[in-house]
Write an enzyme that holds these catalytic residues in place. Structure first.
Site, PDB file in Angstrom:
ATOM      1  N   THR A 117       0.810  -1.205   0.000  1.00 53.65           N
ATOM      2  CA  THR A 117       0.000   0.000   0.000  1.00 53.65           C
ATOM      3  C   THR A 117       0.845   1.258   0.000  1.00 53.65           C
ATOM      4  OG1 THR A 117      -1.464   1.295   1.408  1.00 53.65           O
ATOM      5  CG2 THR A 117      -0.102  -0.292   2.523  1.00 53.65           C
ATOM      6  N   TYR A 141      -1.976   0.400   9.809  1.00 59.03           N
ATOM      7  CA  TYR A 141      -2.252  -0.283   8.545  1.00 59.03           C
ATOM      8  C   TYR A 141      -0.988  -0.300   7.671  1.00 59.03           C
ATOM      9  CZ  TYR A 141      -3.876  -0.993   3.799  1.00 59.03           C
ATOM     10  OH  TYR A 141      -4.004  -1.441   2.516  1.00 59.03           O
TER      11      TYR A 141
HETATM   12  N1  UFG Z   1     -12.662  10.818   2.893  1.00 58.47           N
HETATM   13  C1  UFG Z   1     -13.626  11.765   3.171  1.00 58.47           C
HETATM   14  N2  UFG Z   1     -14.897  11.320   3.450  1.00 58.47           N
HETATM   15  C2  UFG Z   1     -15.240   9.999   3.439  1.00 58.47           C
HETATM   16  C3  UFG Z   1     -14.242   9.043   3.133  1.00 58.47           C
HETATM   17  C4  UFG Z   1     -12.964   9.495   2.865  1.00 58.47           C
HETATM   18  O1  UFG Z   1     -13.353  12.956   3.215  1.00 58.47           O
HETATM   19  O2  UFG Z   1     -16.402   9.678   3.717  1.00 58.47           O
HETATM   20  C5  UFG Z   1     -11.296  11.276   2.575  1.00 58.47           C
HETATM   21  C6  UFG Z   1     -10.250  10.734   3.526  1.00 58.47           C
HETATM   22  O3  UFG Z   1     -10.160  11.498   4.682  1.00 58.47           O
HETATM   23  C7  UFG Z   1      -9.007  10.785   2.643  1.00 58.47           C
HETATM   24  C8  UFG Z   1      -9.553  10.523   1.231  1.00 58.47           C
HETATM   25  O4  UFG Z   1     -10.939  10.785   1.306  1.00 58.47           O
HETATM   26  O5  UFG Z   1      -8.474  12.064   2.671  1.00 58.47           O
HETATM   27  C9  UFG Z   1      -9.363   9.089   0.800  1.00 58.47           C
HETATM   28  O6  UFG Z   1      -9.806   8.247   1.857  1.00 58.47           O
HETATM   29  P1  UFG Z   1     -10.108   6.699   1.648  1.00 58.47           P
HETATM   30  O7  UFG Z   1     -10.657   6.203   2.936  1.00 58.47           O
HETATM   31  O8  UFG Z   1     -10.899   6.512   0.412  1.00 58.47           O
HETATM   32  O9  UFG Z   1      -8.691   6.068   1.360  1.00 58.47           O
HETATM   33  P2  UFG Z   1      -7.300   6.239   2.137  1.00 58.47           P
HETATM   34  O10 UFG Z   1      -6.504   7.283   1.392  1.00 58.47           O
HETATM   35  O11 UFG Z   1      -7.474   6.431   3.585  1.00 58.47           O
HETATM   36  O12 UFG Z   1      -6.655   4.803   2.002  1.00 58.47           O
HETATM   37  C10 UFG Z   1      -6.560   4.191   0.755  1.00 58.47           C
HETATM   38  C11 UFG Z   1      -6.363   2.695   0.925  1.00 58.47           C
HETATM   39  C12 UFG Z   1      -5.017   2.429   1.439  1.00 58.47           C
HETATM   40  C13 UFG Z   1      -3.951   3.154   0.671  1.00 58.47           C
HETATM   41  C14 UFG Z   1      -4.250   4.590   0.603  1.00 58.47           C
HETATM   42  C15 UFG Z   1      -3.198   5.265  -0.215  1.00 58.47           C
HETATM   43  O13 UFG Z   1      -7.340   2.142   1.773  1.00 58.47           O
HETATM   44  O14 UFG Z   1      -4.764   1.059   1.300  1.00 58.47           O
HETATM   45  O15 UFG Z   1      -5.520   4.753   0.046  1.00 58.47           O
HETATM   46  O16 UFG Z   1      -3.443   6.603  -0.388  1.00 58.47           O
HETATM   47  F1  UFG Z   1      -2.762   3.027   1.272  1.00 58.47           F
END
Ligand code: UFG
Length: 330
Positions: A117, A141
């Protein structure tokens, strides 16, 4: 020779199984169905419901099905959950992966492809981030996956097991033929949440943080289509079979979109408005993370075919509608 796909009933794993079948490969799936679905695995593919950390079970599968390669997807993947419950992440993602790798070594499997990741980078010094950047994960994670990368590196030095580690950026979208998609009921990932809000399956959504040092104050991510991601695994498999040495590659488009960009796109593609609440930051989120994809293009000859946020969102919407109509199947 058979390919073992752990987590093959889940979101990315099920797309991998379809891709392998389309390429004429023989596949077996090991999944505990904790977040995956029986229906996501085509009925002619053997599905073993069990734990990839169960050494006895895995050894039997490797032996009985003459497995030649393992593609390991099964994992817990929610960053905020890992902050609240780190030990579950270290058990599931790290300790059990150790058992799986031990079985692979004992069975003299030669090829191992691991879902890592972008979270291993933490808050990178600069973007796009290359594989040589110092790893400094800021959540359990990311650390839970980094440990596995290190194990594989050590094991490759000591045994004949060669691996490709793929560091995924933000995976989204659905199979263009509509055969699979992100189906987890309580999914927390941005595009899934926004699509559900657009279709009225949730009353609205939050933007977690609007005070980041970015263009519009919301976090920026590199959203990659799941079909391009699974094709990177096919390219990795070909590479290992051709004798390539162990390798670590980012998988992303080298293009960042902010949370607000994504929500705007979902509203525009769906043709609807929905309530968006500007909230505080979510724990464990880096401000910006965008992949450098130079290495995967040059070493695996990976060529993205769905590099378009509008397409990703349209297919995510199509899948969400389809999923809504099939609710109730296990
Ligand atoms: N976000 C919101 N509202 C929501 C959901 C997400 O504002 O309802 C934001 C989060 O705060 C973040 C962005 O959208 O800033 C992306 O969030 P995600 O939960 O979609 O994904 P993450 O970036 O946290 O994590 C994902 C994968 C990981 C990977 C990562 C790399 O789950 O495995 O992307 O950037 F490492």
């Amino acid at each position: 020779m058979t390919i073992l796909v752990t987590g093959g009933a889940g979101y990315i794993g099920s797309h991998m199984v379809l891709e392998l079948l389309d390429a004429g490969e023989q596949v077996i799936v090991l999944d505990n169905l904790s977040t995956g679905f029986r229906w996501a695995v085509p009925s002619h593919v053997p599905l073993i419901v069990g734990d990839f950390g169960d050494e006895e079970l895995v050894s039997r599968i490797l032996r009985e099905h003459q497995v030649s390669a393992i593609i390991h997807f099964a994992a817990k993947i929610v960053v905020p959950e890992s902050m609240a419950d780190p030990l579950t992440y270290y058990l599931n993602n790290t300790a059990k992966a150790r058992n799986l790798i031990a079985c692979a070594v004992a069975a003299r499997i030669e090829h191992f492809i691991f879902s890592s990741t972008a979270a291993v980078y933490g808050e990178p010094q600069s973007n796009p981030v290359s594989e040589d950047e110092m790893l400094k994960p800021i959540n359990p994670y990311g650390r839970s996956k980094w440990f596995v990368e290190m194990m594989l590196e050590d094991v490759a030095r000591a045994t004949g097991l060669r691996h490709v580690v793929l560091r995924y950026f933000n995976v989204a979208g659905a199979d263009p033929q509509g055969r699979s998609g992100q189906s987890t009921p309580d999914a927390t990932h941005l595009i899934k949440v926004a699509v559900q809000a657009a279709l009225g399956f949730r009353p609205g959504m939050d933007v977690f943080g609007t005070d980041y040092p970015t263009r519009d104050g919301s976090c920026e991510r590199d959203y990659i289509h799941v079909s391009d991601l699974v094709r990177a695994h096919m390219d990795a498999l070909r590479y290992l079979r051709a004798g390539g040495p162990s390798l670590v590659c980012n998988v992303g488009y080298q293009k960042g979109y902010s949370v607000l960009d994504v929500i705007k796109m979902v509203k525009s593609v769906a043709g609807v408005d929905f309530p968006v609440h500007l909230s505080g930051r979510r724990a464990g989120d880096p401000a910006v993370i965008v992949a450098s994809n130079a290495r995967i293009k040059s070493t695996l000859n990976w060529q993205p075919q769905h590099n378009d946020l509008q397409t990703i969102v349209r297919q995510a919407l199509d899948w969400e509608r389809r999923l809504h109509n099939r609710r109730g199947e296990d």
